[in-house]
Scaffold this active site. Structure first.
Site, short mmCIF file in Angstrom:
data_model
loop_
_atom_site.label_atom_id
_atom_site.label_comp_id
_atom_site.label_asym_id
_atom_site.label_seq_id
_atom_site.Cartn_x
_atom_site.Cartn_y
_atom_site.Cartn_z
N CYS A 25 14.09 8.24 -6.49
CA CYS A 25 13.93 8.99 -5.24
C CYS A 25 15.15 8.81 -4.36
O CYS A 25 15.26 7.83 -3.62
CB CYS A 25 12.67 8.50 -4.53
N CYS A 67 14.52 8.57 -0.64
CA CYS A 67 14.07 7.27 -0.14
C CYS A 67 15.23 6.27 -0.10
O CYS A 67 15.30 5.45 0.81
CB CYS A 67 13.00 6.67 -1.05
N ASP A 68 16.12 6.30 -1.10
CA ASP A 68 17.02 5.16 -1.32
C ASP A 68 18.51 5.44 -1.12
O ASP A 68 19.30 4.49 -1.05
CB ASP A 68 16.82 4.63 -2.74
#
Ligand SMILES: Cc1cc2nc3c(=O)[nH]c(=O)nc-3n(C[C@H](O)[C@H](O)[C@H](O)COP(=O)(O)OP(=O)(O)OC[C@H]3O[C@@H](n4cnc5c(N)ncnc54)[C@H](O)[C@@H]3O)c2cc1C
Length: 309
Positions: A134, A137-138
């Site tokens: 993801c 997200c990261d």
């Protein structure tokens, strides 16, 4: 009705389940949506959705939260539980979960799909330590660092483009010599000065002690191996449907997608499947929402016909 008896139980809180919940609850059916993780499913991992009609540009998580609020405003309940099995008892469906059973007159399966793993050494051990599925997200954790994006489809390009906002270089590692992604995403990726492409190459190992430091690569044409130092690997090599708890109960294709008709009906009366979990889904928010709506309308007709007093 006991506490856990519902007209319609929906398994999975992605776009398909949220849309089904809106129509089911607004259709005056006592409805519960069962979600094992984050409401929104895959779309909650996406920073920008630009192709949901009527909503020109929206953050995926925000879109899902808006859908949830809309469905709950009509009475849909939400329970954060994992479904482990499903069985037909008489005319009703019993749904087994991590927190006990739910009973339904009609059951709508919208449990979607999950990312495929590379299955190479180091991948699992370093997940969350530089291995990611993801970018939304990261990616921000890898500001001004070099990363790799594995895959050649829409998700790989989409996430690679997002990653490039933060990192100094995003190298796309693809096992073939051309991408599968849609033309518009390919054009954007090729035009992006931070994205580079490594063709005919596979990742054989993710290296690092406590954090990713490199990947071991193999050229599938020449057989040559090499190491690429980097800080993160973003993996986007497809998905598999979350249909394991239905194994043996409904007809599935070779990829374990549930087979349905145009009304999202499985071969079992009162059991419907919609969205990415079904065979031949177009795997989009809009199509998943459409599927969920269709399943809820079909479930409404089914309940009216089957449980008429
Ligand atoms: C990175 C990325 C970017 C994308 N970008 C776009 C885009 O821009 N536009 C677009 O239209 N589409 C996009 N998509 C595709 C879109 O997100 C999916 O098609 C859509 O989310 C599918 O919806 P769904 O409801 O069928 O399933 P999912 O979104 O997969 O949701 C299924 C839900 O079911 C839950 N679940 C699974 N098993 C269980 C269980 N046993 N018990 C309880 N709950 C369970 C899961 O936790 C999940 O929340 C993107 C996908 C990805 C991965």
């Amino acid at each position: 009705m006991t506490e856990r008896e519902y007209d319609i139980v929906i398994i999975g809180g992605g776009p398909a389940g949220l849309a089904a919940g809106l129509y089911a609850a607004r259709g005056m059916h006592r409805t519960v949506l069962l979600e094992k993780g984050v409401v929104g499913g895959q779309i909650s991992l996406t920073e920008l959705v630009e192709n949901y009609p009527g909503v020109p540009t929206v953050n995926g998580f925000d879109l899902a939260q808006t859908m949830l609020k809309q469905s709950e405003s009509y009475g849909m309940e939400t329970e954060y539980v994992e479904v482990t099995g499903v069985e037909q008892v008489g005319k009703k469906w019993v749904v087994h979960t991590s927190e006990g059973d739910f009973v339904a007159k009609a059951l709508i399966v919208t449990s979607g799909a999950e990312y495929n793993k590379l299955g190479v050494p180091g991948e699992e051990r370093l997940t969350g330590k530089g291995v990611s599925y993801c970018a939304t997200c990261d990616a921000a954790f890898f500001r001004d660092m070099d990363v790799a994006v594995v895959g050649g489809g829409d998700a790989a390009m989409d996430e690679g483009l997002f990653t490039s906002r933060y990192v100094s270089k995003a190298t796309v590692i693809h096992r073939r010599d051309e991408l599968r992604a849609s033309r518009i995403l390919q054009d954007r990726a090729f035009a992006n000065p931070k994205m580079e492409f490594m063709w005919n190459t596979v990742v054989e190992e993710v290296l690092g002690e406590d954090q990713v430091t490199a990947v071991k690569l193999r050229n599938v044409v020449t057989g040559e191996t090499s190491e690429m130092p980097l800080s993160a690997v973003f993996i986007f090599i497809g998905q598999h449907p979350n249909s394991g708890y239905l194994e043996g109960l409904v007809e599935m294709d070779a990829g374990k997608h549930v087979i349905v008709d145009e009304w999202m009906r499985t071969g079992k009366p009162g059991l419907f499947a919609a969205g990415d979990v079904r065979q031949n889904s177009a795997r989009q928010v809009a199509t998943s929402v459409g599927d969920g709506v269709t399943a809820a309308i079909a479930a409404d007709h089914y309940i009216t016909d089957t449980f008429r007093e």
